[in-house]
Structure formats: C-alpha cells, structure tokens
Motif scaffolding. Structure first.
Motif, PDB file in Angstrom:
ATOM      1  N   LYS A  11     123.212  56.578  61.399  1.00  0.00           N
ATOM      2  CA  LYS A  11     122.769  57.800  62.093  1.00  0.00           C
ATOM      3  C   LYS A  11     122.176  59.011  61.235  1.00  0.00           C
ATOM      4  O   LYS A  11     121.192  59.641  61.949  1.00  0.00           O
ATOM      5  CB  LYS A  11     124.268  58.386  62.876  1.00  0.00           C
ATOM      6  CG  LYS A  11     123.918  59.515  63.773  1.00  0.00           C
ATOM      7  CD  LYS A  11     125.280  59.990  64.465  1.00  0.00           C
ATOM      8  CE  LYS A  11     124.984  60.974  65.670  1.00  0.00           C
ATOM      9  NZ  LYS A  11     126.264  61.460  66.301  1.00  0.00           N
ATOM     10  N   ILE A  12     122.679  58.921  60.240  1.00  0.00           N
ATOM     11  CA  ILE A  12     122.075  60.172  59.492  1.00  0.00           C
ATOM     12  C   ILE A  12     120.824  59.719  58.883  1.00  0.00           C
ATOM     13  O   ILE A  12     119.726  60.717  58.806  1.00  0.00           O
ATOM     14  CB  ILE A  12     123.092  59.978  58.155  1.00  0.00           C
ATOM     15  CG1 ILE A  12     124.213  60.672  58.406  1.00  0.00           C
ATOM     16  CG2 ILE A  12     122.507  60.890  56.950  1.00  0.00           C
ATOM     17  CD1 ILE A  12     125.547  60.531  57.259  1.00  0.00           C
ATOM     18  N   LEU A  13     120.434  58.351  58.667  1.00  0.00           N
ATOM     19  CA  LEU A  13     119.006  57.898  58.445  1.00  0.00           C
ATOM     20  C   LEU A  13     118.148  58.123  59.512  1.00  0.00           C
ATOM     21  O   LEU A  13     116.937  58.730  59.360  1.00  0.00           O
ATOM     22  CB  LEU A  13     119.100  56.540  58.267  1.00  0.00           C
ATOM     23  CG  LEU A  13     117.801  55.602  58.064  1.00  0.00           C
ATOM     24  CD1 LEU A  13     117.067  56.295  56.971  1.00  0.00           C
ATOM     25  CD2 LEU A  13     118.094  54.175  58.091  1.00  0.00           C
ATOM     26  N   LYS A  14     118.681  58.041  60.816  1.00  0.00           N
ATOM     27  CA  LYS A  14     117.746  58.326  62.121  1.00  0.00           C
ATOM     28  C   LYS A  14     117.515  59.746  62.095  1.00  0.00           C
ATOM     29  O   LYS A  14     116.435  60.120  62.581  1.00  0.00           O
ATOM     30  CB  LYS A  14     118.497  57.655  63.284  1.00  0.00           C
ATOM     31  CG  LYS A  14     118.548  56.002  63.182  1.00  0.00           C
ATOM     32  CD  LYS A  14     119.474  55.688  64.748  1.00  0.00           C
ATOM     33  CE  LYS A  14     119.313  54.136  64.677  1.00  0.00           C
ATOM     34  NZ  LYS A  14     120.159  53.626  65.907  1.00  0.00           N
ATOM     35  N   LYS A  15     118.583  60.770  61.763  1.00  0.00           N
ATOM     36  CA  LYS A  15     118.117  62.089  61.934  1.00  0.00           C
ATOM     37  C   LYS A  15     117.325  62.603  60.942  1.00  0.00           C
ATOM     38  O   LYS A  15     116.377  63.501  61.091  1.00  0.00           O
ATOM     39  CB  LYS A  15     119.568  62.772  61.962  1.00  0.00           C
ATOM     40  CG  LYS A  15     119.701  64.331  62.151  1.00  0.00           C
ATOM     41  CD  LYS A  15     119.076  64.571  63.459  1.00  0.00           C
ATOM     42  CE  LYS A  15     119.386  66.015  63.704  1.00  0.00           C
ATOM     43  NZ  LYS A  15     120.745  66.864  63.700  1.00  0.00           N
ATOM     44  N   THR A  16     117.453  62.122  59.790  1.00  0.00           N
ATOM     45  CA  THR A  16     116.451  62.203  58.680  1.00  0.00           C
ATOM     46  C   THR A  16     115.044  62.306  58.854  1.00  0.00           C
ATOM     47  O   THR A  16     114.048  62.747  58.896  1.00  0.00           O
ATOM     48  CB  THR A  16     116.967  61.672  57.222  1.00  0.00           C
ATOM     49  OG1 THR A  16     118.225  62.035  57.030  1.00  0.00           O
ATOM     50  CG2 THR A  16     116.025  62.024  56.239  1.00  0.00           C
ATOM     51  N   ILE A  17     115.020  60.780  59.495  1.00  0.00           N
ATOM     52  CA  ILE A  17     113.531  60.332  60.083  1.00  0.00           C
ATOM     53  C   ILE A  17     113.028  61.204  61.110  1.00  0.00           C
ATOM     54  O   ILE A  17     111.850  61.488  61.201  1.00  0.00           O
ATOM     55  CB  ILE A  17     113.600  58.647  60.517  1.00  0.00           C
ATOM     56  CG1 ILE A  17     113.908  57.839  59.296  1.00  0.00           C
ATOM     57  CG2 ILE A  17     112.331  58.709  61.031  1.00  0.00           C
ATOM     58  CD1 ILE A  17     113.883  56.397  59.677  1.00  0.00           C
ATOM     59  N   GLN A  18     113.879  61.543  62.004  1.00  0.00           N
ATOM     60  CA  GLN A  18     113.479  62.577  63.061  1.00  0.00           C
ATOM     61  C   GLN A  18     112.891  63.810  62.543  1.00  0.00           C
ATOM     62  O   GLN A  18     111.931  64.247  63.283  1.00  0.00           O
ATOM     63  CB  GLN A  18     114.650  62.826  64.007  1.00  0.00           C
ATOM     64  CG  GLN A  18     114.353  63.664  65.399  1.00  0.00           C
ATOM     65  CD  GLN A  18     113.335  62.952  66.187  1.00  0.00           C
ATOM     66  OE1 GLN A  18     113.788  61.854  66.933  1.00  0.00           O
ATOM     67  NE2 GLN A  18     112.209  63.604  66.506  1.00  0.00           N
ATOM     68  N   TRP A  19     113.605  64.132  61.565  1.00  0.00           N
ATOM     69  CA  TRP A  19     113.153  65.689  60.945  1.00  0.00           C
ATOM     70  C   TRP A  19     111.628  65.848  60.513  1.00  0.00           C
ATOM     71  O   TRP A  19     110.866  66.308  60.842  1.00  0.00           O
ATOM     72  CB  TRP A  19     114.025  66.066  59.746  1.00  0.00           C
ATOM     73  CG  TRP A  19     115.286  66.701  60.310  1.00  0.00           C
ATOM     74  CD1 TRP A  19     116.580  66.210  59.856  1.00  0.00           C
ATOM     75  CD2 TRP A  19     115.551  67.852  60.778  1.00  0.00           C
ATOM     76  NE1 TRP A  19     117.664  67.062  60.580  1.00  0.00           N
ATOM     77  CE2 TRP A  19     116.921  68.112  61.181  1.00  0.00           C
ATOM     78  CE3 TRP A  19     114.813  68.787  61.560  1.00  0.00           C
ATOM     79  CZ2 TRP A  19     117.575  69.510  61.860  1.00  0.00           C
ATOM     80  CZ3 TRP A  19     115.409  69.979  62.225  1.00  0.00           C
ATOM     81  CH2 TRP A  19     116.594  70.075  62.421  1.00  0.00           C
ATOM     82  N   PHE A  20     111.377  64.382  59.816  1.00  0.00           N
ATOM     83  CA  PHE A  20     110.221  64.071  59.117  1.00  0.00           C
ATOM     84  C   PHE A  20     109.058  63.906  60.549  1.00  0.00           C
ATOM     85  O   PHE A  20     107.850  64.116  60.338  1.00  0.00           O
ATOM     86  CB  PHE A  20     109.995  63.055  58.333  1.00  0.00           C
ATOM     87  CG  PHE A  20     110.655  63.594  56.917  1.00  0.00           C
ATOM     88  CD1 PHE A  20     109.849  64.016  55.821  1.00  0.00           C
ATOM     89  CD2 PHE A  20     112.122  63.262  56.640  1.00  0.00           C
ATOM     90  CE1 PHE A  20     110.103  64.545  54.918  1.00  0.00           C
ATOM     91  CE2 PHE A  20     112.446  63.664  55.123  1.00  0.00           C
ATOM     92  CZ  PHE A  20     111.376  64.126  54.515  1.00  0.00           C
ATOM     93  N   ARG A  21     109.546  63.426  61.515  1.00  0.00           N
ATOM     94  CA  ARG A  21     108.590  63.012  62.730  1.00  0.00           C
ATOM     95  C   ARG A  21     108.358  64.281  63.141  1.00  0.00           C
ATOM     96  O   ARG A  21     107.252  64.516  63.803  1.00  0.00           O
ATOM     97  CB  ARG A  21     109.401  62.307  63.529  1.00  0.00           C
ATOM     98  CG  ARG A  21     109.318  60.598  63.224  1.00  0.00           C
ATOM     99  CD  ARG A  21     109.943  59.739  64.252  1.00  0.00           C
ATOM    100  NE  ARG A  21     109.735  58.364  63.996  1.00  0.00           N
ATOM    101  CZ  ARG A  21     110.413  57.303  64.485  1.00  0.00           C
ATOM    102  NH1 ARG A  21     111.690  57.508  65.234  1.00  0.00           N
ATOM    103  NH2 ARG A  21     110.183  56.208  64.060  1.00  0.00           N
TER     104      ARG A  21
END
Length: 234
Positions: free
Chosen positions: A194-204
């Motif tokens: 979930k932390i990985l997905k959230k980090t990717i979302q920030w960059f998106r």
C-alpha cells in the motif's frame, strides 16, 4: 536495579521521587539509491529520575544501567538549583490499559525486512527507472518501568514496526521528492505494498509540470501540511 528500588533509595535523600527505565532493541534496514545500504541492531537503556528536595525539583538521566547511584546523586545535587514546585507526584488510579505490544513483531527477521525493502524499491523502479529510491524497514521491541514515591508503579512491553519509501526525480532544473511511510505497534497494520502504491500515486500526480503566473493564490493544505505550519513553533 528496578524503578521501585531507585525510588526507594532516592527517598532517603529526597522528600519525593519518580523514576523511569526503558530497555529497547531496534533493527533498522535501509536502502539508498535502490540498493541495500545497511542492516543494524541497536540496543539502548535509558533511565530517568526526578526528585523533590526542600521544595525544589531536580532531574537526571543516564544510559548506563549500572549507574543508579550516580543517577540519584546527580538528581539530588541538581535540586539545589532547581525550580521551586508545589505539586505532588500522582498516586495509583484506574486507567485504561493501552495495547502497545504485538507478539507478531518479535519473530520478524532481518532477512524478511530486507525482502520487504527490496520489493518496494523494485516496484518503484518498474514504474519509473529514472526515480532514485530510498527505503527503510525497521522493528523495535522495548520494555519500560515506572515508579514514584506516591505508590504509583507499572511496567509494560511495547513493539513498533515501520516501512517507508521515498524517491527523487530530476527533470532539468526541477527536483521532485515524494514518498510515503507508516509505522504502528502492530505488524499486520503496516502494508508495504500500500505504501508502494501511494508513493507511485504521488509521482503520477506530478507527471505533468504546470506553469502558473505570479500573484496571490489560494492554498489548500492537506493534514500532512501541518508539519510545515508548525515549524515556526518548533
């Protein structure tokens, strides 16, 4: 020496005393630039004592578990120059027990933490190879004791598990730093994917660089922005 024993000895020279002891072990694993940087095991002991001598407050601390006598002596000596106080240390009372220990944290190995860190830095690299990633995975287990001369005494164990992932992307003169992390007393609550997905979302959300004109603009702060607003007070 226990916290109760320290209080017992301290009250031979002081009218009141309050002692706390913490024993802890932490195991942090860190990744830098997408690669494993370090694996550590840290052990610590912290003792604290407050005494009231002739109406003045004295305090001392130590990281040496064998330094109880020195801890007491320094607190008593500090009270000579301490602030006058009129309060009493609290006595026993009915309080709600807070669960701070999770037995599932204890058996987590360093190899498991390395695997978690590697999975999230690899996941961020798959999304965008140009992002330089940094990650930490850690666990800690500790035991604390507390006692005072008013009869209040308790002890307990606590655990903590945390995962964080951050990355920086450079495009021309623009530098973007984003990421996410979470820590909790319980192992099961911390979801590294979930932390990985959230980090990717920030960059998106930052994929497209927008230009704005100079002027007065309305600003919306997320809850995380409170840290920035409180910097002046800190």
């Amino acid at each position: 020496m226990t916290a109760e024993q320290i209080v017992e000895q301290a009250t031979r020279q002081a009218q009141a005393a309050e002692a706390s002891i913490f024993y802890g072990e932490s195991m942090p694993v860190s990744f830098e630039s997408g690669r494993l940087k370090s694996i550590k095991t840290n052990q610590s002991t912290n003792m604290g004592l407050r005494v009231i001598v002739d109406g003045k407050l004295g305090e001392s601390h130590s990281t040496d578990a064998e330094d109880a006598e020195g801890l007491i002596q320094r607190a008593v000596e500090a009270a000579q120059f301490g602030k006058p106080v009129s309060f009493r240390f609290p006595g026993p009372g009915d309080v709600q027990e807070v669960q701070t220990y999770d037995k599932a944290v204890v058996p987590v190995t360093q190899a498991e933490m390395v695997a978690i860190g590697q999975e999230i830095v690899d996941g961020l690299k798959i999304y965008a190879p140009d992002i330089v990633s940094h990650a930490t995975v850690g666990k800690s287990v500790g035991r604390s004791e507390f006692a005072n001369s008013s009869g209040l005494s308790f002890s307990g164990e606590g655990t903590h598990f945390s995962v964080s992932l951050y990355g920086n992307r450079i495009r021309g003169t623009d530098i973007l730093w984003a990421g996410d992390g979470f820590g909790w007393r319980k192992r099961a609550v911390v979801d590294h994917l979930k932390i990985l997905k959230k980090t990717i979302q920030w960059f998106r959300w930052a994929e497209r660089m927008a230009k704005i004109t100079s002027g007065n603009m309305p600003v919306l702060f997320t809850p995380n922005g409170m840290g920035v607003l409180l910097l002046a007070l800190q």
